[in-house]
Design a protein around this motif. Structure first.
Motif, PDB file in Angstrom:
ATOM      1  N   PRO A 330       0.820  -1.213   0.000  1.00 52.86           N
ATOM      2  CA  PRO A 330       0.000   0.000   0.000  1.00 52.86           C
ATOM      3  C   PRO A 330       0.852   1.260   0.000  1.00 52.86           C
ATOM      4  O   PRO A 330       1.777   1.403   0.801  1.00 52.86           O
ATOM      5  CB  PRO A 330      -0.814  -0.119   1.303  1.00 52.86           C
ATOM      6  CG  PRO A 330      -0.825  -1.581   1.603  1.00 52.86           C
ATOM      7  CD  PRO A 330       0.493  -2.108   1.126  1.00 52.86           C
ATOM      8  N   GLY A 331       0.562   2.164  -0.934  1.00 52.78           N
ATOM      9  CA  GLY A 331       1.252   3.441  -0.993  1.00 52.78           C
ATOM     10  C   GLY A 331       2.613   3.396  -1.642  1.00 52.78           C
ATOM     11  O   GLY A 331       3.322   4.398  -1.638  1.00 52.78           O
ATOM     12  N   ASP A 333       5.183   2.013  -5.061  1.00 53.15           N
ATOM     13  CA  ASP A 333       5.194   1.583  -6.456  1.00 53.15           C
ATOM     14  C   ASP A 333       5.568   0.110  -6.546  1.00 53.15           C
ATOM     15  O   ASP A 333       6.276  -0.433  -5.694  1.00 53.15           O
ATOM     16  CB  ASP A 333       6.203   2.431  -7.235  1.00 53.15           C
ATOM     17  CG  ASP A 333       6.077   2.209  -8.730  1.00 53.15           C
ATOM     18  OD1 ASP A 333       6.923   1.477  -9.274  1.00 53.15           O
ATOM     19  OD2 ASP A 333       5.126   2.757  -9.326  1.00 53.15           O
ATOM     20  N   LEU A 334       5.087  -0.544  -7.624  1.00 55.47           N
ATOM     21  CA  LEU A 334       5.393  -1.956  -7.813  1.00 55.47           C
ATOM     22  C   LEU A 334       6.894  -2.201  -7.960  1.00 55.47           C
ATOM     23  O   LEU A 334       7.387  -3.278  -7.612  1.00 55.47           O
ATOM     24  CB  LEU A 334       4.659  -2.503  -9.041  1.00 55.47           C
ATOM     25  CG  LEU A 334       3.155  -2.728  -8.910  1.00 55.47           C
ATOM     26  CD1 LEU A 334       2.601  -3.260 -10.224  1.00 55.47           C
ATOM     27  CD2 LEU A 334       2.855  -3.697  -7.775  1.00 55.47           C
ATOM     28  N   ALA A 335       7.620  -1.204  -8.491  1.00 54.88           N
ATOM     29  CA  ALA A 335       9.063  -1.370  -8.665  1.00 54.88           C
ATOM     30  C   ALA A 335       9.758  -1.604  -7.327  1.00 54.88           C
ATOM     31  O   ALA A 335      10.742  -2.357  -7.249  1.00 54.88           O
ATOM     32  CB  ALA A 335       9.647  -0.147  -9.366  1.00 54.88           C
ATOM     33  N   VAL A 336       9.250  -0.980  -6.272  1.00 56.28           N
ATOM     34  CA  VAL A 336       9.847  -1.184  -4.949  1.00 56.28           C
ATOM     35  C   VAL A 336       9.666  -2.626  -4.508  1.00 56.28           C
ATOM     36  O   VAL A 336      10.586  -3.268  -3.985  1.00 56.28           O
ATOM     37  CB  VAL A 336       9.223  -0.212  -3.928  1.00 56.28           C
ATOM     38  CG1 VAL A 336       9.793  -0.464  -2.530  1.00 56.28           C
ATOM     39  CG2 VAL A 336       9.455   1.231  -4.357  1.00 56.28           C
ATOM     40  N   GLY A 337       8.454  -3.150  -4.718  1.00 63.67           N
ATOM     41  CA  GLY A 337       8.200  -4.537  -4.354  1.00 63.67           C
ATOM     42  C   GLY A 337       9.018  -5.509  -5.180  1.00 63.67           C
ATOM     43  O   GLY A 337       9.508  -6.527  -4.656  1.00 63.67           O
ATOM     44  N   LEU A 338       9.193  -5.216  -6.458  1.00 64.22           N
ATOM     45  CA  LEU A 338      10.025  -6.077  -7.294  1.00 64.22           C
ATOM     46  C   LEU A 338      11.473  -6.079  -6.831  1.00 64.22           C
ATOM     47  O   LEU A 338      12.137  -7.119  -6.815  1.00 64.22           O
ATOM     48  CB  LEU A 338       9.932  -5.624  -8.751  1.00 64.22           C
ATOM     49  CG  LEU A 338       8.659  -6.006  -9.511  1.00 64.22           C
ATOM     50  CD1 LEU A 338       8.606  -5.285 -10.852  1.00 64.22           C
ATOM     51  CD2 LEU A 338       8.589  -7.517  -9.705  1.00 64.22           C
TER      52      LEU A 338
END
Length: 380
Positions: A330-331, A333-338
């Motif tokens: 939450p809050g 970007d998907l790039a951070v999770g990747l």
């Protein structure tokens, strides 16, 4: 001859007697015991017995024990029969209170019996919706869960190939909207015999999470499991998309990634339907790279086309397939999770791939309210 004949007659009578006893026992188990014509009088008699014993031996038996036949009736009787049993139990409690000298109304007993009856009736109403009695509904769900897990069991892989699958459902429930289906054929992409064969994997993420998506995942896992290996790899997602559209669900979309790997050469094709990219480890450089494969969601467009991304797994290489629950935060970007996922996956090469799926899932998504699944495929 006479002795032999009489022996045969005795044996026949004995066998006939055992057969009749077995038939009678079967009739009692299948017809008498489950029938309400037998159970209702028995439970009412049990409640009456509790009332009599409570009147004669108040030290050992209390009239609140009528909750026992009430609970048994909740598992064994239909809703209307439970109402009859409830009326009988209430009559037993009232009669016992009125015949006790001096008359001492016990509001605690009445409250206990009333709450128990309310709980039993509410639970029974839920079973009425399923059309089952007792714990058969729970048994059906257990069987369905086992079937869902069986769809994700990976066939035995040839020497040098390994696969691990880890899944965590939202809230720790047994059902999740993420599931894996797998199939292995002994022929190559062109249908000719191909030694180790070809492995097909499809990781699916159904809209919703936890129990909300679990029912749809149960249905889709069976359908997709039947399609996998029955249609060509380049037609699998199109067939799955058509099936999902025919269901007409309001929230009927899903994402999926489909992987077809030639076990002999290591060459693979990857098809995606709105799913996160797969990640490949190159043993030479020791780096993970993302393989983007664009494609529309399942269940949205009637004439969707899915084009493959091709690659090759060499000895020592690995491949990750994962759902968005591992990378969405939450809050952020998907790039951070990747980046977090690939950072945790770096340990696979150092510590070994064995047990790596569980380690990566626990490291990346320890606290999340979404389903998450990870497939690790590597070639030794």
């Amino acid at each position: 001859m006479v002795v032999t004949s009489s022996a045969l007659v005795v044996s026949g009578r004995s066998g006939g007697g055992r057969g009749r006893r077995a038939a009678a026992a079967l009739w009692v188990r299948t017809s008498v015991l489950p029938s309400e014509g037998f159970l209702v009088p028995v439970l009412i008699a049990l409640a009456a017995l509790v009332g009599v014993l409570a009147h004669l031996h108040a030290l050992w038996v209390q009239d609140s024990m009528v909750t026992l036949p009430l609970l048994l009736g909740g598992f064994l009787l239909r809703f209307t029969a439970q109402l009859v049993l409830l009326a009988a139990c209430a009559l037993v409690v009232v009669a016992d209170e009125l015949t006790t000298r001096p008359i001492r109304p016990a509001p605690g007993t009445i409250l206990l019996v009333g709450i128990t009856a309310l709980v039993v009736l509410v639970m029974s109403r839920q079973r009425v919706r399923l059309g089952v009695r007792g714990t058969r509904g729970e048994s059906m769900l257990f069987d369905l869960r086992e079937r869902l897990q069986a769809q994700g069991r990976v066939p035995r892989l040839p020497r040098g190939w390994h696969l691990e699958f880890a899944m965590r459902s939202a809230g720790g429930q047994s059902f999740a909207g993420d599931f894996l289906v797998a199939a292995k054929s002994d022929s190559g992409p062109d249908g000719s015999p191909a030694g180790p064969g070809r492995l097909q994997l499809s990781l699916v993420d159904v809209s919703g999470k936890g129990l909300q998506a679990g029912t749809r995942a149960l249905l889709l896992s069976g359908a997709f499991g039947g399609l996998l290996g029955s249609v060509p790899a380049d037609e699998f997602l199109s067939a799955a998309n058509g099936y999902l559209l025919r269901q007409g669900w309001e929230e009927g979309f899903a994402t999926a990634v489909h992987l077809a790997v030639d076990m002999a050469t290591g060459e693979y094709e990857c098809y995606s339907a709105g799913h996160p990219p797969i990640a490949q480890l190159s043993s030479g450089s020791g780096r993970w790279s993302l393989c983007e494969t664009p494609g529309p969601l399942l269940g949205i467009l009637p004439d969707a086309e899915y084009r493959p991304t091709r690659g090759r797994l060499e000895s020592g290489d690995g491949l990750l397939m994962f759902t968005d629950g591992l990378i969405e935060q939450p809050g952020r970007d998907l790039a951070v999770g990747l980046d977090r996922l690939l950072g945790a996956a770096q340990s696979l090469q150092a510590k070994g791939f064995g047990g790596g799926a569980e380690r990566v899932v626990d490291a990346v998504a320890r606290k999340t309210d979404d389903d998450r699944a990870l497939v690790v495929l590597w070639r030794a």
